[in-house]
Design a protein around this motif. Structure first.
Motif, PDB file in Angstrom:
ATOM      1  N   THR A 184     -19.582 -10.614 105.264  1.00 26.04           N
ATOM      2  CA  THR A 184     -20.986 -10.625 105.678  1.00 26.04           C
ATOM      3  C   THR A 184     -21.428 -12.073 105.883  1.00 26.04           C
ATOM      4  OG1 THR A 184     -21.739 -10.651 103.372  1.00 26.04           O
ATOM      5  CG2 THR A 184     -21.572  -8.497 104.456  1.00 26.04           C
ATOM      6  N   LEU A 185     -22.648 -12.258 106.375  1.00 28.53           N
ATOM      7  CA  LEU A 185     -23.229 -13.587 106.578  1.00 28.53           C
ATOM      8  C   LEU A 185     -22.342 -14.486 107.433  1.00 28.53           C
ATOM      9  CD1 LEU A 185     -24.519 -14.263 102.928  1.00 28.53           C
ATOM     10  CD2 LEU A 185     -25.881 -13.536 104.890  1.00 28.53           C
ATOM     11  N   LEU A 186     -21.777 -13.937 108.506  1.00 29.38           N
ATOM     12  CA  LEU A 186     -20.908 -14.709 109.401  1.00 29.38           C
ATOM     13  C   LEU A 186     -21.734 -15.801 110.086  1.00 29.38           C
ATOM     14  CD1 LEU A 186     -19.318 -12.042 108.881  1.00 29.38           C
ATOM     15  CD2 LEU A 186     -18.485 -12.225 111.219  1.00 29.38           C
ATOM     16  N   THR A 187     -21.352 -17.059 109.863  1.00 31.04           N
ATOM     17  CA  THR A 187     -22.154 -18.184 110.337  1.00 31.04           C
ATOM     18  C   THR A 187     -21.264 -19.282 110.915  1.00 31.04           C
ATOM     19  OG1 THR A 187     -23.790 -17.741 108.599  1.00 31.04           O
ATOM     20  CG2 THR A 187     -23.879 -19.899 109.677  1.00 31.04           C
ATOM     21  N   ILE A 220     -15.314 -21.964  98.205  1.00 32.87           N
ATOM     22  CA  ILE A 220     -15.698 -22.388  96.860  1.00 32.87           C
ATOM     23  C   ILE A 220     -15.955 -21.149  96.006  1.00 32.87           C
ATOM     24  CG2 ILE A 220     -18.152 -22.573  97.403  1.00 32.87           C
ATOM     25  CD1 ILE A 220     -18.228 -25.041  95.526  1.00 32.87           C
ATOM     26  N   ASP A 221     -15.529 -21.191  94.764  1.00 27.27           N
ATOM     27  CA  ASP A 221     -15.779 -20.113  93.813  1.00 27.27           C
ATOM     28  C   ASP A 221     -16.946 -20.552  92.939  1.00 27.27           C
ATOM     29  OD1 ASP A 221     -15.674 -17.902  92.233  1.00 27.27           O
ATOM     30  OD2 ASP A 221     -13.789 -18.405  91.233  1.00 27.27           O
ATOM     31  N   ALA A 222     -18.151 -20.376  93.434  1.00 32.34           N
ATOM     32  CA  ALA A 222     -19.336 -20.874  92.737  1.00 32.34           C
ATOM     33  C   ALA A 222     -19.549 -20.162  91.411  1.00 32.34           C
ATOM     34  CB  ALA A 222     -20.565 -20.729  93.624  1.00 32.34           C
ATOM     35  N   ASN A 223     -19.335 -18.846  91.398  1.00 29.80           N
ATOM     36  CA  ASN A 223     -19.416 -18.072  90.157  1.00 29.80           C
ATOM     37  C   ASN A 223     -17.982 -17.806  89.721  1.00 29.80           C
ATOM     38  OD1 ASN A 223     -19.965 -16.392  88.039  1.00 29.80           O
ATOM     39  ND2 ASN A 223     -21.257 -14.970  89.184  1.00 29.80           N
ATOM     40  N   SER A 224     -17.440 -18.742  88.943  1.00 26.17           N
ATOM     41  CA  SER A 224     -16.013 -18.713  88.630  1.00 26.17           C
ATOM     42  C   SER A 224     -15.594 -17.401  87.979  1.00 26.17           C
ATOM     43  CB  SER A 224     -15.660 -19.884  87.719  1.00 26.17           C
ATOM     44  OG  SER A 224     -16.396 -19.815  86.510  1.00 26.17           O
ATOM     45  N   GLY A 225     -14.368 -16.992  88.303  1.00 19.64           N
ATOM     46  CA  GLY A 225     -13.868 -15.726  87.809  1.00 19.64           C
ATOM     47  C   GLY A 225     -14.117 -14.625  88.812  1.00 19.64           C
ATOM     48  N   SER A 226     -14.249 -13.404  88.307  1.00 21.18           N
ATOM     49  CA  SER A 226     -14.414 -12.257  89.198  1.00 21.18           C
ATOM     50  C   SER A 226     -15.865 -11.950  89.526  1.00 21.18           C
ATOM     51  CB  SER A 226     -13.773 -11.012  88.569  1.00 21.18           C
ATOM     52  OG  SER A 226     -14.391 -10.723  87.313  1.00 21.18           O
ATOM     53  N   GLY A 227     -16.796 -12.732  88.994  1.00 22.14           N
ATOM     54  CA  GLY A 227     -18.213 -12.493  89.261  1.00 22.14           C
ATOM     55  C   GLY A 227     -18.607 -12.858  90.676  1.00 22.14           C
ATOM     56  N   ASP A 228     -19.618 -12.195  91.206  1.00 25.13           N
ATOM     57  CA  ASP A 228     -20.102 -12.457  92.562  1.00 25.13           C
ATOM     58  C   ASP A 228     -21.081 -13.617  92.570  1.00 25.13           C
ATOM     59  OD1 ASP A 228     -18.671 -10.235  93.296  1.00 25.13           O
ATOM     60  OD2 ASP A 228     -20.407  -8.888  93.329  1.00 25.13           O
ATOM     61  N   THR A 229     -21.029 -14.423  93.616  1.00 22.41           N
ATOM     62  CA  THR A 229     -22.081 -15.394  93.880  1.00 22.41           C
ATOM     63  C   THR A 229     -23.068 -14.739  94.832  1.00 22.41           C
ATOM     64  OG1 THR A 229     -20.658 -17.321  93.581  1.00 22.41           O
ATOM     65  CG2 THR A 229     -22.646 -17.630  94.893  1.00 22.41           C
ATOM     66  N   GLN A 230     -24.277 -14.557  94.356  1.00 19.70           N
ATOM     67  CA  GLN A 230     -25.310 -13.925  95.176  1.00 19.70           C
ATOM     68  C   GLN A 230     -25.829 -14.939  96.185  1.00 19.70           C
ATOM     69  OE1 GLN A 230     -28.289 -12.230  92.591  1.00 19.70           O
ATOM     70  NE2 GLN A 230     -26.755 -11.403  91.188  1.00 19.70           N
ATOM     71  N   ILE A 231     -25.628 -14.651  97.467  1.00 17.46           N
ATOM     72  CA  ILE A 231     -25.997 -15.577  98.535  1.00 17.46           C
ATOM     73  C   ILE A 231     -26.990 -14.901  99.473  1.00 17.46           C
ATOM     74  CG2 ILE A 231     -25.163 -16.933 100.497  1.00 17.46           C
ATOM     75  CD1 ILE A 231     -22.458 -17.082  99.104  1.00 17.46           C
ATOM     76  N   PHE A 249     -28.592 -22.138 102.187  1.00 13.05           N
ATOM     77  CA  PHE A 249     -28.771 -20.799 101.637  1.00 13.05           C
ATOM     78  C   PHE A 249     -29.139 -20.901 100.159  1.00 13.05           C
ATOM     79  CE2 PHE A 249     -24.364 -22.133 101.667  1.00 13.05           C
ATOM     80  CZ  PHE A 249     -23.914 -21.898 100.367  1.00 13.05           C
ATOM     81  N   CYS A 250     -29.594 -19.805  99.597  1.00 14.19           N
ATOM     82  CA  CYS A 250     -29.823 -19.707  98.166  1.00 14.19           C
ATOM     83  C   CYS A 250     -28.618 -19.017  97.550  1.00 14.19           C
ATOM     84  CB  CYS A 250     -31.071 -18.891  97.862  1.00 14.19           C
ATOM     85  SG  CYS A 250     -32.611 -19.731  98.236  1.00 14.19           S
ATOM     86  N   ALA A 251     -28.180 -19.491  96.392  1.00 12.38           N
ATOM     87  CA  ALA A 251     -27.025 -18.881  95.732  1.00 12.38           C
ATOM     88  C   ALA A 251     -27.217 -18.890  94.219  1.00 12.38           C
ATOM     89  CB  ALA A 251     -25.748 -19.627  96.099  1.00 12.38           C
TER      90      ALA A 251
END
Length: 362
Positions: A184-187, A220-231, A249-251
Motif C-alpha cells: 500500500t501507499l505506493l509513492t 527501515i524497520d521502524a517498529n523493530s520485530g514483528s510489530g507494524d509501523t503505522q504509517i 508521513f506520520c508513523a
C-alpha cells in the motif's frame, strides 16, 4: 478540456452536465438514463475526451466517454453484461500512457483492464489469477511501468508492474513467501518506489524498489520485530506527500507517533522530533501542513520544511480538515460549538471566513 463536467440532480435526475463558468454555458450534455439517474462518476480526461462511469438504466454502471456533445457521449463497452455494472475501486482507476487503466468486475473476476475509448481497445491486460480475482489496486505510474498490488491467488497479494502488455505484466517480488505482503501507499521518489508491505517477519514496514526483484528491499524497520509501523500520509490514503524528492508521513514506531521523512534511502529515512496525529496532510507553499496535538491536547495546524528547526505550529486551534487549492490553503476549526472556515495565503498571511456564528478573527 477547458470546461468542467459534473452530474447535477435536477428534473432529469443526476445526469452529465458541462459548464464553462457562465449561465448559458452550463447545460446538460445528455440524458443518459431517461427513466432515472445515470449518476456519472470518476471523471478523468483522456486526450480530448472525458471518461466516466454511468448507468443508462439497462447496462448498470459501465465505462462511458464524452467529447462534450450529446452525440459524442457513448458507452465505451458493456464489460459486465446485465444490469449490475462493473464498479472498479477508486485506486483502480487511472490515466496512464494516454489510456485508462482500471480493474472492473466483468461478472466472473476482477482483473487489470485498459481502454483507449474504443470497444476493441478495451480489454483485460492480463488474467493474473485465472482461478479467481487478483483485485488490482493502488495503480501508480513510475517510468515505463504502472505499479500496483495484485494477487495471483486469494492469499498472495504482492507488488506487480505492467508496461501495458500481457507479457510485460509481471510480479516484481514475492515479498512474503508465506502469505500476502499487501503493498500500500505506493509513492514514487525519483526513479524509485517506496511502499508499505509485510514480509511476514518484520510486520508492515516501509520498503523500496527499483522495479527488480534484487532491488526490492525493506527500507527501515521502524517498529523493530514483528510489530507494524503505522504509517499515514495524504488524505486520499493511497500515497505519501512528496516535496523535492522527499516523502513525508506520520508513523508510529510502537512507542511514539512522529513526523517522518524519507528520500528512499535508509540513511535518509528518519523521524523528526515533532509528534504527528497522521491526519490532514497537505502540500502547500513548498511545505507540509498537518494537524497535531499541542501541550493542551488540542489539534493545531503545523507546518514543516522537513527539518526540526523548520517545523512549527502555525495556529493553535481545533483543526478538522485542510485542503490546498492554487495559492490558498483552506481549513476549518471549531472554537466552541460552531465550525469556522479559515484561509491561508502563500506567505502565511491569514484571512478569515465564518461559516458559523463565531465572530473572532485571525
Amino acid at each position: 478540456t477547458g470546461v468542467q463536467t459534473c452530474a447535477l440532480p435536477i428534473s432529469n435526475g443526476a445526469e452529465l452536465w458541462v459548464s464553462d463558468g457562465t449561465h448559458d454555458g452550463t447545460y446538460m450534455i445528455k440524458d443518459i438514463n431517461p427513466s432515472g439517474s445515470s449518476t456519472p462518476t470518476r471523471f478523468v480526461s483522456v486526450g480530448s475526451e472525458v471518461f466516466f462511469l454511468a448507468n443508462d438504466g439497462t447496462h448498470g454502471a459501465e465505462l462511458w466517454k464524452t467529447d462534450g456533445t450529446e452525440v459524442g457521449t457513448v458507452m465505451v463497452k458493456d464489460i459486465r453484461t446485465g444490469a449490475y455494472g462493473q464498479n472498479p475501486c477508486v485506486s483502480c482507476w487511472i490515466v496512464w500512457d494516454d489510456k485508462l487503466y482500471f480493474s472492473p468486475y466483468d461478472g466472473t473476476q476482477t482483473e487489470i483492464w485498459v481502454s483507449d475509448g474504443t470497444d476493441s481497445g478495451t480489454y483485460m491486460v492480463k488474467d493474473i489469477n485465472p482461478s479467481g480475482s487478483s483485485y488490482p489496486s493502488g495503480f501508480t505510474p513510475l517510468g515505463q511501468f504502472l505499479y500496483f498490488s495484485a494477487g495471483n491467488s486469494a492469499s498472495n497479494h504482492e507488488l506487480w508492474r505492467t508496461d501495458g502488455t500481457e507479457g510485460g505484466t509481471t510480479l516484481v517480488k514475492e515479498i512474503n513467501p508465506t502469505g500476502s505482503s499487501s503493498p500500500t501507499l505506493l509513492t514514487p521518489i525519483g526513479d524509485l518506489l517506496i511502499f508499505r508491505a509485510d514480509d511476514g517477519t518484520h510486520g508492515k514496514e516501509l520498503w523500496v524498489t527499483d522495479g527488480t526483484e534484487m532491488g526490492t528491499t525493506i527500507l527501515i524497520d521502524a517498529n523493530s520485530g514483528s510489530g507494524d509501523t503505522q504509517i499515514t500520509g495524504l488524505q486520499d490514503f493511497e500515497n505519501l506527500a512528496v516535496i523535492g524528492g522527499v516523502a513525508y508521513f506520520c508513523a508510529h514506531d510502537g512507542n511514539v507517533r512522529n513526523l517522518w521523512r524519507s528520500d528512499a534511502t535508509t540513511s535518509g529515512t528518519y523521524a523528526l522530533s515533532q509528534s504527528c496525529t497522521g491526519s490532514n496532510f497537505v502540500i502547500f507553499d513548498n511545505s507540509i501542513f498537518f494537524s497535531s496535538r499541542n501541550d493542551m491536547l488540542e489539534y493545531g495546524l503545523w507546518q514543516s520544511d522537513g527539518t526540526n528547526s523548520g517545523t512549527s505550529e502555525v495556529l493553535e486551534m481545533n483543526i478538522g480538515w485542510a485542503l490546498s487549492a492554487g495559492e490558498l490553503l483552506y481549513f476549518n476549526y471549531w472554537p466552541s460549538s460552531t465550525t469556522e472556515l479559515w484561509i491561508m495565503t502563500i506567505g502565511s498571511s491569514f484571512n478569515y471566513t465564518s461559516s458559523g456564528s463565531d465572530d473572532s478573527d485571525g
